[in-house]
Write a protein that holds these residues in place. Structure first.
Motif, mmCIF file in Angstrom:
data_model
loop_
_atom_site.group_PDB
_atom_site.id
_atom_site.type_symbol
_atom_site.label_atom_id
_atom_site.label_comp_id
_atom_site.label_asym_id
_atom_site.label_seq_id
_atom_site.Cartn_x
_atom_site.Cartn_y
_atom_site.Cartn_z
ATOM 1 N N ILE A 96 0.835 -1.201 0.000
ATOM 2 C CA ILE A 96 0.000 0.000 0.000
ATOM 3 C C ILE A 96 0.870 1.252 0.000
ATOM 4 O O ILE A 96 0.575 2.243 -0.672
ATOM 5 C CB ILE A 96 -0.947 0.008 1.213
ATOM 6 N N TYR A 147 2.120 2.198 -3.398
ATOM 7 C CA TYR A 147 1.010 2.726 -4.190
ATOM 8 C C TYR A 147 0.707 4.178 -3.848
ATOM 9 O O TYR A 147 0.688 5.052 -4.714
ATOM 10 C CB TYR A 147 -0.219 1.840 -3.951
ATOM 11 N N CYS A 149 3.652 6.989 -4.186
ATOM 12 C CA CYS A 149 3.864 7.356 -5.577
ATOM 13 C C CYS A 149 2.753 8.280 -6.069
ATOM 14 O O CYS A 149 3.007 9.272 -6.758
ATOM 15 C CB CYS A 149 3.933 6.102 -6.448
ATOM 16 N N GLY A 199 3.420 -1.646 -5.800
ATOM 17 C CA GLY A 199 2.549 -0.529 -5.428
ATOM 18 C C GLY A 199 2.730 0.652 -6.363
ATOM 19 O O GLY A 199 1.755 1.309 -6.761
ATOM 20 N N PHE A 230 1.004 -0.143 -9.627
ATOM 21 C CA PHE A 230 -0.447 -0.002 -9.499
ATOM 22 C C PHE A 230 -0.852 1.473 -9.500
ATOM 23 O O PHE A 230 -1.889 1.851 -10.042
ATOM 24 C CB PHE A 230 -0.933 -0.676 -8.219
ATOM 25 N N SER A 231 -0.033 2.324 -8.879
ATOM 26 C CA SER A 231 -0.368 3.745 -8.846
ATOM 27 C C SER A 231 -0.314 4.350 -10.246
ATOM 28 O O SER A 231 -1.112 5.232 -10.590
ATOM 29 C CB SER A 231 0.582 4.497 -7.899
ATOM 30 N N ARG A 288 -3.437 3.486 -12.002
ATOM 31 C CA ARG A 288 -4.543 4.334 -11.561
ATOM 32 C C ARG A 288 -4.450 5.734 -12.160
ATOM 33 O O ARG A 288 -5.442 6.296 -12.606
ATOM 34 C CB ARG A 288 -4.530 4.421 -10.032
ATOM 35 N N VAL A 346 4.207 -5.830 -12.340
ATOM 36 C CA VAL A 346 3.463 -6.393 -11.210
ATOM 37 C C VAL A 346 3.659 -7.901 -11.125
ATOM 38 O O VAL A 346 3.935 -8.446 -10.051
ATOM 39 C CB VAL A 346 1.964 -6.045 -11.330
ATOM 40 N N VAL A 400 -5.113 -4.670 -3.974
ATOM 41 C CA VAL A 400 -4.589 -3.355 -4.326
ATOM 42 C C VAL A 400 -4.792 -3.091 -5.819
ATOM 43 O O VAL A 400 -5.118 -1.970 -6.227
ATOM 44 C CB VAL A 400 -3.104 -3.232 -3.943
ATOM 45 N N ALA A 417 -6.752 -0.019 -7.536
ATOM 46 C CA ALA A 417 -6.132 0.801 -8.578
ATOM 47 C C ALA A 417 -7.003 0.890 -9.821
ATOM 48 O O ALA A 417 -7.071 1.935 -10.472
ATOM 49 C CB ALA A 417 -4.766 0.224 -8.939
#
Length: 402
Positions: free
Chosen positions: A65, A68, A71, A203, A206-207, A210, A222, A265, A269
């Motif tokens: 987390i 994610y 960032c 993380g 994933f950011s 998003r 990932v 997560v 995202a």
């Protein structure tokens, strides 16, 4: 051209996941460890003991987390703004945790001890992990890991927080972490953090999904991190439970928890949890950082002190409830008021420095173009267990923090 994805409200989903991770760690310390009970807990909690032995993975979830949300939160910020937000968010509850833990351990030194007041004083800096000073509470080791991640983040900020530079970070960090066993270079090992790097790096990926959109490159990053995270499961089991117990335990539950954490997560995202807006989760999430800071030595001491007077399940439930209530008090009476004052003071200091820096040195770090949607309103700046609205910017709803 990449399109920037607007956030729904995923603050509650992040809080919920963070709260779950914190309770996993509490469950592990209270139910799996022999230390508070004076004997192995497999006879005290025959069923719960099996699940609790994997609760330490809550820390890995925190790191995932953290990669994610940190960032997401640094876009459009200067290094000074980032430092102010981190310091004002981390230290008030941390100082309260040290104070309460020290008082408890000095009053009832039956399950934990402090070597000297020098240890307590050094711990106030949060840098004890770098100079071989014991932690006042064993869980504080994760904070030093987070600090190293923040330093890596600052390096990226100095070059400019851009999509390209974040991808370069993911690639360079992955390579460094993967080569640590061969290179055997202390400095690289210290900052590559091979056991935890896959969680931070995933993380970050994933950011980027998003903020922009998923693509083959990000999914490759990932998936690679999911695979690399498996490498150290045995080592982490041995560190937490001892080599003999680790050898007897199946590893598949740990692998399942890791994959499930990545999936959760990832779902956040990609917007699958945007509709989760339960206000109670935001409140509960605000307790995770102080809960994490105070639960171990204080909770274990209480369990050790009352273990012969109260039935084990009731005692664990009561101590957990007491820790949650204490965490709420720390949040309301320490974190919020002291955090605001510290933030204001630090901002003034940063502004003063900027006024005295020569023009050619006073240029802001190169960052991605800032747009009104540049900072995700549901993003949490995460460490093991923190959750709070950062009111530093009126139009932004970030919450900062395992």
């Amino acid at each position: 051209m990449m399109t920037e994805r607007r956030s729904g409200n995923r603050l509650a989903a992040l809080d919920g996941l963070r709260l779950l991770a914190a309770l996993m760690v509490v469950f592990y310390h209270y139910v799996a460890l022999a230390r508070p009970w004076g004997r192995a807990t497999d006879t005290i909690f025959p069923t719960a003991h099996m699940a609790a032995q994997y609760g330490w993975l809550g820390v890995e979830v925190f790191f995932l987390i953290s990669g994610y949300v940190i960032c997401m939160s640094v876009w459009g910020r200067t290094v000074g703004e980032f430092a102010v937000s981190r310091l004002s968010r981390l230290f008030p509850a941390y100082w309260a945790g040290i104070l309460l833990t020290t008082v408890m351990v000095k009053t009832w030194p039956e399950a934990a001890s402090l070597r000297s007041w020098d240890t307590v004083i050094t711990n106030l800096t949060m840098l004890q992990g770098g100079n071989n000073t014991p932690d006042v509470d064993p869980v504080y080791w994760t904070l030093f890991v987070e600090l190293k991640f923040y330093l890596i983040t600052v390096v990226v900020m100095l070059f400019g927080v851009t999509y390209r530079n974040c991808l370069i970070l993911c690639g360079v960090w992955t390579a460094a972490a993967a080569l640590v066993p061969v290179l055997k270079t202390p400095l690289i090992t210290e900052f590559a953090m091979p056991q935890y790097a896959p969680f931070f790096i995933a993380g970050i990926a994933f950011s980027l999904m998003r903020r922009h959109r998923p693509n083959a490159i990000l999914w490759t990053i990932v998936i690679l991190q999911v695979l690399l995270a498996q490498r150290y499961i045995g080592d982490r089991l041995a560190i937490n439970l001892g080599e003999a117990a680790a050898a007897a335990l199946p590893t598949w539950p740990a692998r399942f928890i890791i994959v499930a954490a990545f999936a959760l997560v990832g779902a956040i995202a990609l917007g699958a949890c945007d509709r989760i807006r339960w206000k109670w989760l935001t409140t509960a999430g605000a307790l995770t950082y102080p809960l994490y800071l105070i639960h171990m030595n204080i909770g274990i001491t209480l369990i050790h002190h009352y273990r012969d007077r109260i039935s084990a399940p009731v005692l664990v439930a009561a101590v957990t409830a007491l820790m949650l209530a204490t965490a709420w008090l720390i949040h309301r009476l320490v974190e919020r008021p002291l955090g605001r004052r510290l933030r204001t003071t630090l901002r003034r200091g940063v502004d003063d420095v900027r006024r005295h820096v020569t023009p050619h040195r006073g240029r802001a770090p190169r960052t991605a173009p800032h747009t009104p949607t540049g900072r995700d309103p549901g993003v949490a700046e995460d460490v093991p267990g923190t959750a709070e609205d950062d009111r530093a910017t009126a139009h932004t709803r970030t919450f900062e923090s395992v």
